[in-house]
Scaffold this motif. Structure first.
Motif, PDB file in Angstrom:
ATOM      1  N   LEU A   1       0.831  -1.203   0.000  1.00  0.00           N
ATOM      2  CA  LEU A   1       0.000   0.000   0.000  1.00  0.00           C
ATOM      3  C   LEU A   1       0.868   1.256   0.000  1.00  0.00           C
TER       4      LEU A   1
ATOM      5  N   VAL B   1       2.330   1.605  -3.570  1.00  0.00           N
ATOM      6  CA  VAL B   1       1.291   2.049  -4.508  1.00  0.00           C
ATOM      7  C   VAL B   1       0.895   3.494  -4.201  1.00  0.00           C
ATOM      8  N   GLY B   2       0.702   3.769  -2.913  1.00  0.00           N
ATOM      9  CA  GLY B   2       0.330   5.124  -2.504  1.00  0.00           C
ATOM     10  C   GLY B   2       1.361   6.136  -2.940  1.00  0.00           C
TER      11      GLY B   2
ATOM     12  N   VAL C   1       1.468   6.178  -7.197  1.00  0.00           N
ATOM     13  CA  VAL C   1       0.270   6.772  -7.804  1.00  0.00           C
ATOM     14  C   VAL C   1       0.020   8.164  -7.232  1.00  0.00           C
ATOM     15  N   GLY C   2       0.210   8.295  -5.911  1.00  0.00           N
ATOM     16  CA  GLY C   2      -0.017   9.582  -5.270  1.00  0.00           C
ATOM     17  C   GLY C   2       0.848  10.683  -5.852  1.00  0.00           C
TER      18      GLY C   2
ATOM     19  N   VAL D   1      -0.481  11.530  -9.329  1.00  0.00           N
ATOM     20  CA  VAL D   1      -1.743  12.273  -9.223  1.00  0.00           C
ATOM     21  C   VAL D   1      -1.480  13.716  -8.817  1.00  0.00           C
TER      22      VAL D   1
ATOM     23  N   ILE E   1      -9.709  17.636  -1.114  1.00  0.00           N
ATOM     24  CA  ILE E   1      -8.534  16.881  -1.554  1.00  0.00           C
ATOM     25  C   ILE E   1      -8.074  15.960  -0.424  1.00  0.00           C
ATOM     26  N   SER E   2      -7.705  14.751  -0.807  1.00  0.00           N
ATOM     27  CA  SER E   2      -7.282  13.765   0.185  1.00  0.00           C
ATOM     28  C   SER E   2      -5.796  13.439   0.027  1.00  0.00           C
ATOM     29  N   VAL E   3      -5.145  13.088   1.138  1.00  0.00           N
ATOM     30  CA  VAL E   3      -3.738  12.666   1.033  1.00  0.00           C
ATOM     31  C   VAL E   3      -3.674  11.195   0.662  1.00  0.00           C
ATOM     32  N   ASP E   4      -2.518  10.751   0.199  1.00  0.00           N
ATOM     33  CA  ASP E   4      -2.373   9.335  -0.106  1.00  0.00           C
ATOM     34  C   ASP E   4      -1.794   8.577   1.095  1.00  0.00           C
ATOM     35  N   TYR E   5      -1.804   7.286   0.968  1.00  0.00           N
ATOM     36  CA  TYR E   5      -1.400   6.391   2.058  1.00  0.00           C
ATOM     37  C   TYR E   5       0.053   6.642   2.493  1.00  0.00           C
TER      38      TYR E   5
ATOM     39  N   THR F   1      -9.140   9.227   7.896  1.00  0.00           N
ATOM     40  CA  THR F   1      -8.172   9.662   6.906  1.00  0.00           C
ATOM     41  C   THR F   1      -8.198  11.178   6.810  1.00  0.00           C
TER      42      THR F   1
ATOM     43  N   ASN G   1      -8.594   7.383  -1.009  1.00  0.00           N
ATOM     44  CA  ASN G   1      -7.690   7.726   0.070  1.00  0.00           C
ATOM     45  C   ASN G   1      -6.367   6.994   0.006  1.00  0.00           C
ATOM     46  N   LEU G   2      -6.322   5.956  -0.795  1.00  0.00           N
ATOM     47  CA  LEU G   2      -5.071   5.213  -0.942  1.00  0.00           C
ATOM     48  C   LEU G   2      -4.084   6.022  -1.787  1.00  0.00           C
ATOM     49  N   VAL G   3      -4.609   6.575  -2.867  1.00  0.00           N
ATOM     50  CA  VAL G   3      -3.718   7.250  -3.809  1.00  0.00           C
ATOM     51  C   VAL G   3      -3.784   8.771  -3.723  1.00  0.00           C
ATOM     52  N   GLY G   4      -4.668   9.286  -2.901  1.00  0.00           N
ATOM     53  CA  GLY G   4      -4.782  10.734  -2.779  1.00  0.00           C
ATOM     54  C   GLY G   4      -5.539  11.337  -3.940  1.00  0.00           C
ATOM     55  N   GLY G   5      -5.736  12.645  -3.900  1.00  0.00           N
ATOM     56  CA  GLY G   5      -6.431  13.322  -4.985  1.00  0.00           C
ATOM     57  C   GLY G   5      -7.778  13.844  -4.565  1.00  0.00           C
TER      58      GLY G   5
END
Lengths: 163, 98
Positions: free
Chosen positions: A18, A21-22, A25-26, A29, A73-77, A141, B30-34
């Protein structure tokens, strides 16, 4: 033996996967998002935004319109993990700084886009607000909502002034 | 335009709880953000509702404009937020233009 492997997978390999990947991809993105924001900011350069509470006296403006823009907006893992490590020793949380920056700039761009749709080219009394949001269930989260709003006018038409 | 009468502060608020279905997508994101699109939309909808409530309060007072409108958001419990809109209700009149 099998049981041990399964436990190992869930306790070590999965979080590690995770994280990877986080991170990958994060990062992509985020980079893409920032690039998109920059392009739209450049494109909207002729829509001006000020935090002024009153219309400057030498400025003639048209009738006002309320405009707003927002983004969650959300942060990644990976960032969450990096931030929790940072929390041990204190200091600047770079991972979260970019989160706020993206949310606020995106909100601002959306506000300007709405202003342009309404034929306006200046936004006055702009205010910015940020709220923390608990998204995606119990394991709290981190995501933030930024909101930008103000009063949009078209310059040089008169009649919008409130005395 | 000219303000002829101040009618005081008017406000409108909504308390919005999240939606489980929208949450599923958010958890993945939430895994990859955005951006969490569904949350952006959800908050926009309820903010719009707050604005409308504020406007109807102003209307009930006989106002025809609200000045210096502001928003404020606070998280109440996990998964619920209050969205508040407030401003000053006034009566404005067109200038007699000569």
């Amino acid at each position: 033996m099998v049981e041990g492997l399964i436990t190992l997978f869930f306790n070590l390999a999965l979080p590690l996967l995770l994280l990877v990947v986080g991170f990958l991809v994060g990062t992509i993105v985020e980079r893409r998002h920032l690039r998109r924001i920059r392009a739209r900011e450049a494109e909207l350069r002729d829509v001006l935004a000020f935090a002024l509470r009153r219309i400057p006296e030498d400025l003639e403006v048209s009738a006002p319109n309320f405009v707003a823009g927002s983004a969650v907006i959300s942060v990644d893992y990976f960032k969450r993990f990096a931030a929790s490590l940072r929390g041990l020793i204190g200091g600047r949380l770079g991972a979260y700084e970019s989160l706020f920056e993206r949310a606020r700039r995106e909100a601002m761009v959306r506000m300007k886009e709405e202003a342009r749709r309404l034929g306006a080219d200046i936004v006055l009394n702009v205010k910015l607000e940020t709220t923390r949001i608990q998204a995606g269930g119990r394991n709290a989260t981190i995501s933030v909502e930024a909101l930008a709003y103000g009063t949009a006018y078209r310059r040089g038409e008169g009649d919008g002034q409130i005395h | 335009m000219r303000v002829v009468q101040h009618l005081g502060v008017v406000q409108g608020s909504t308390v919005q709880a999240k939606n489980v279905f929208r949450d599923i997508g958010a958890a993945l994101k939430n895994l990859v953000g955005g951006e969490l699109r569904s949350y952006t939309d959800l908050l926009n909808e309820s903010r719009q509702a707050s604005l409308e409530r504020m406007q109807s309060e102003a209307q009930a007072l006989g106002a025809n404009a609200i000045l210096n409108v502001r928003f404020s958001t606070s998280t109440i419990t996990q998964g619920a937020a209050e969205l508040l809109a407030y401003g000053t209700a006034v009566i404005v009149e067109d200038d007699a233009r000569g």
